[in-house]
Design an enzyme around this catalytic site. Structure first.
Site, PDB file in Angstrom:
ATOM      1  N   LYS A   1       0.829  -1.214   0.000  1.00 19.68           N
ATOM      2  CA  LYS A   1       0.000   0.000   0.000  1.00 19.68           C
ATOM      3  C   LYS A   1       0.859   1.257   0.000  1.00 19.68           C
ATOM      4  O   LYS A   1       0.463   2.281  -0.546  1.00 19.68           O
ATOM      5  CB  LYS A   1      -0.974  -0.015   1.182  1.00 19.68           C
ATOM      6  CG  LYS A   1      -2.053  -1.069   0.997  1.00 19.68           C
ATOM      7  CD  LYS A   1      -3.299  -0.795   1.807  1.00 19.68           C
ATOM      8  CE  LYS A   1      -4.396  -1.783   1.432  1.00 19.68           C
ATOM      9  NZ  LYS A   1      -5.455  -1.864   2.426  1.00 19.68           N
TER      10      LYS A   1
ATOM     11  N   LYS B   1      -3.971 -12.088  -7.556  1.00 21.88           N
ATOM     12  CA  LYS B   1      -5.061 -11.897  -6.602  1.00 21.88           C
ATOM     13  C   LYS B   1      -6.196 -11.078  -7.207  1.00 21.88           C
ATOM     14  O   LYS B   1      -5.965  -9.996  -7.743  1.00 21.88           O
ATOM     15  CB  LYS B   1      -4.517 -11.186  -5.360  1.00 21.88           C
ATOM     16  CG  LYS B   1      -5.483 -11.203  -4.190  1.00 21.88           C
ATOM     17  CD  LYS B   1      -5.037 -10.313  -3.051  1.00 21.88           C
ATOM     18  CE  LYS B   1      -6.242  -9.914  -2.225  1.00 21.88           C
ATOM     19  NZ  LYS B   1      -6.038  -8.752  -1.388  1.00 21.88           N
TER      20      LYS B   1
ATOM     21  N   LYS C   1     -10.433  -5.719  -5.192  1.00 13.81           N
ATOM     22  CA  LYS C   1     -11.241  -4.539  -5.513  1.00 13.81           C
ATOM     23  C   LYS C   1     -10.397  -3.444  -6.154  1.00 13.81           C
ATOM     24  O   LYS C   1     -10.829  -2.774  -7.071  1.00 13.81           O
ATOM     25  CB  LYS C   1     -11.840  -3.960  -4.228  1.00 13.81           C
ATOM     26  CG  LYS C   1     -12.903  -4.827  -3.591  1.00 13.81           C
ATOM     27  CD  LYS C   1     -13.133  -4.388  -2.143  1.00 13.81           C
ATOM     28  CE  LYS C   1     -13.758  -5.459  -1.299  1.00 13.81           C
ATOM     29  NZ  LYS C   1     -13.566  -5.232   0.134  1.00 13.81           N
TER      30      LYS C   1
HETATM   31  P1  ADP Z   1      -9.908  -6.706  -1.154  1.00 14.23           P
HETATM   32  O1  ADP Z   1      -8.544  -7.346  -1.036  1.00 14.23           O
HETATM   33  O2  ADP Z   1     -10.571  -7.030  -2.427  1.00 14.23           O
HETATM   34  O3  ADP Z   1      -9.895  -5.237  -0.837  1.00 14.23           O
HETATM   35  P2  ADP Z   1     -10.752  -7.194   1.602  1.00 14.23           P
HETATM   36  O4  ADP Z   1      -9.411  -6.687   1.959  1.00 14.23           O
HETATM   37  O5  ADP Z   1     -11.911  -6.420   2.096  1.00 14.23           O
HETATM   38  O6  ADP Z   1     -10.815  -7.366  -0.004  1.00 14.23           O
HETATM   39  O7  ADP Z   1     -10.876  -8.707   2.049  1.00 14.23           O
HETATM   40  C1  ADP Z   1     -11.945  -9.309   2.735  1.00 14.23           C
HETATM   41  C2  ADP Z   1     -11.645 -10.795   2.900  1.00 14.23           C
HETATM   42  O8  ADP Z   1     -11.562 -11.431   1.620  1.00 14.23           O
HETATM   43  C3  ADP Z   1     -10.299 -11.063   3.575  1.00 14.23           C
HETATM   44  O9  ADP Z   1     -10.417 -12.186   4.419  1.00 14.23           O
HETATM   45  C4  ADP Z   1      -9.380 -11.358   2.420  1.00 14.23           C
HETATM   46  O10 ADP Z   1      -8.286 -12.171   2.790  1.00 14.23           O
HETATM   47  C5  ADP Z   1     -10.310 -12.095   1.481  1.00 14.23           C
HETATM   48  N1  ADP Z   1      -9.880 -11.975   0.080  1.00 14.23           N
HETATM   49  C6  ADP Z   1      -9.805 -10.824  -0.641  1.00 14.23           C
HETATM   50  N2  ADP Z   1      -9.377 -11.077  -1.899  1.00 14.23           N
HETATM   51  C7  ADP Z   1      -9.157 -12.416  -1.977  1.00 14.23           C
HETATM   52  C8  ADP Z   1      -8.709 -13.296  -3.023  1.00 14.23           C
HETATM   53  N3  ADP Z   1      -8.428 -12.856  -4.236  1.00 14.23           N
HETATM   54  N4  ADP Z   1      -8.612 -14.620  -2.732  1.00 14.23           N
HETATM   55  C9  ADP Z   1      -8.918 -15.074  -1.495  1.00 14.23           C
HETATM   56  N5  ADP Z   1      -9.349 -14.309  -0.481  1.00 14.23           N
HETATM   57  C10 ADP Z   1      -9.468 -12.990  -0.697  1.00 14.23           C
END
Ligand code: ADP
Ligand code: TRP
Length: 327
Positions: free
Chosen positions: A111, A191, A194
Site C-alpha cells: 500500500k 489476486k 477490488k
Molecule cells: P480486497 O482485497 O478485495 O480489498 P478485503 O481486503 O476487504 O478485499 O478482504 C476481505 C476478505 O476477503 C479477507 O479475508 C481477504 O483475505 C479475502 N480476500 C480478498 N481477496 C481475496 C482473493 N483474491 N482470494 C482469497 N481471499 C481474498
C-alpha cells in the site's frame, strides 16, 4: 463455543475472491462458533475515500453479507466505528508493538507503493487496529484469505507481548483458510482485488459477467480452437475449481487437453455453474435491500450495542491490568 472474529472493509463490491476465499467459511462456521463479523470502516479510512459515500457502502456491504448467507440469529454483524473501544485498544497495543514489525508487513509495503502520495500513519498502524478488533472479543479463530495470514500471526504476537507484560489476558488466535485461499484475478493476476479492477462481483448478472469472462485470457497455448491446452495454466480453470462439480470438471479437463472443446464452451460452462451460486445471492440481496432494509439497519444498531458491552468487559480487564484503574 469458541469465538470466531473476522472483518471486511467497506471499500467496494464483494467479489469471488472475498466469497470463495473467506465469506464461504463464515457462512459455514457461524453455526459452530460464537461469530463476530465486523464491517471495518475505520480500516477503510487509511486510504483515500469520499465521506459522502461511506454510509451507503457500509449498509450495502452488510446487506450483501446477509445475502451471501450470514444469518441474523447466528452471527453478530456490526460496524467497527460504532464500538469506540476498537480505537482505544489500538492505542494500548501501540505501546507494546515494535515499529519494525509493522514496517515489515507485506500489505503495508504494497500500500505504501500504491498510495505513495498519501502514506499516513494509519496505513502502518492498520495491523494493530486489526489485532484490537480480534482481541477485544478474545477471538480464537479468524477465517480470512491468504493475504491476511500475516496480520493474524501479528495479532498472536501482540497477544503474547501483552500477556507476558501484564498477565494472561488474550488467547492466541489462528487463521482459518478455505480450500481456495487465493482466488486469481480475471486478468490472470495473482489476486482478485477490488483495487485492481480484475473482479467478478457476487451481485453481477449473467450478462455482466459474460462481458468480462468472454474476453478473458486463457492458456496462451490455445491460439486456435484445435490447439490443445493445459487447464492448470488457465485462470478460467481455476474458477471451475470453485463452482463446477467434479464429474463435469473431469469432462472439461479432458475436453481442454484434447482440444475437444473450445475456450468459449469452457467459459460458458463456468458461467452456468457460477450463476447457480450467484443467482440466489442476487435475489436475496434484492429482497433485503428493498423490504428488508429497515430491519437489517436496526439489527446493525442492536449488534453495535451488544459489541460495546462485550468490548467494555475486555477493556475493564485491560485497564485494571495496566494500572489505569483509579483507587
Ligand atoms: P480486497 O482485497 O478485495 O480489498 P478485503 O481486503 O476487504 O478485499 O478482504 C476481505 C476478505 O476477503 C479477507 O479475508 C481477504 O483475505 C479475502 N480476500 C480478498 N481477496 C481475496 C482473493 N483474491 N482470494 C482469497 N481471499 C481474498
Ligand atoms: N484487514 C482485513 C482485510 O483487509 C480486514 C480486517 C479488519 C479483519 N479487521 C479484521 C479480518 C479482523 C479479520 C479479523 O481483509
Amino acid at each position: 463455543m469458541k469465538v470466531l472474529f473476522t472483518g471486511i472493509q467497506p471499500t467496494g463490491d464483494i467479489h469471488l475472491g472475498n466469497y470463495f476465499g473467506a465469506i464461504a467459511n463464515w457462512v459455514r462456521l457461524q453455526h459452530e462458533y460464537t461469530t463476530y463479523i465486523s464491517v471495518v470502516d475505520l480500516h477503510a479510512l487509511s486510504i483515500p475515500y469520499e465521506p459522502a459515500d461511506m454510509p451507503g457502502r457500509v449498509a450495502d456491504l452488510a446487506l450483501t453479507l446477509y445475502a451471501c448467507g450470514i444469518q441474523v440469529d447466528k452471527a453478530v454483524l456490526f460496524v467497527q466505528s460504532e464500538v469506540p473501544a476498537h480505537s482505544e485498544l489500538t492505542w494500548i497495543f501501540n505501546t507494546i508493538t515494535p515499529l519494525g514489525e509493522l514496517e515489515r508487513m507485506t500489505q503495508f509495503k504494497d500500500k505504501r507503493e500504491q498510495f505513495r502520495a498519501s502514506v499516513n500513519v494509519a496505513l502502518l498502524d492498520y495491523p494493530v487496529l486489526q489485532a484490537a478488533d480480534i482481541l477485544l472479543y478474545k477471538g480464537e479463530v479468524v477465517p480470512v484469505g491468504e493475504d491476511q495470514v500475516q496480520h493474524v500471526e501479528f495479532t498472536r504476537e501482540v497477544a503474547r507481548h501483552f500477556n507476558s507484560r501484564y498477565g494472561d489476558t488474550f488467547p492466541e488466535c489462528q487463521a482459518l483458510l478455505t480450500a481456495t485461499p487465493r482466488v486469481l484475478g480475471l486478468d490472470g493476476d495473482a489476486k482478485m482485488s477490488k483495487s485492481k479492477g480484475n473482479t467478478i462481483g457476487v451481485l453481477e448478472t449473467a450478462e455482466q459477467i459474460w462481458a468480462k469472462v468472454g474476453p478473458a485470457k486463457t492458456d496462451p497455448a490455445r491460439v486456435r480452437r484445435t490447439d490443445p491446452g493445459t487447464p492448470e495454466k488457465c485462470t478460467i480453470w481455476s474458477y471451475h475449481l470453485l463452482v463446477t462439480p467434479e464429474a463435469e470438471r473431469a469432462d472439461i479437463h479432458k475436453g481442454c487437453t484434447t482440444a475437444g472443446i473450445g475456450c468459449i464452451d469452457c467459459k460458458k460452462r463456468f458461467q452456468a455453474n457460477l450463476m447457480k451460486v450467484l443467482d440466489p445471492i442476487r435475489e436475496r440481496y434484492a429482497e433485503l435491500a428493498g423490504a428488508g432494509r429497515k430491519g437489517i439497519m436496526e439489527r446493525l444498531d442492536a449488534n453495535g450495542e451488544k459489541c460495546r458491552a462485550v468490548a467494555a468487559t475486555t477493556m475493564a480487564e485491560v485497564r485494571e491490568k495496566m494500572g489505569l484503574k483509579r483507587e
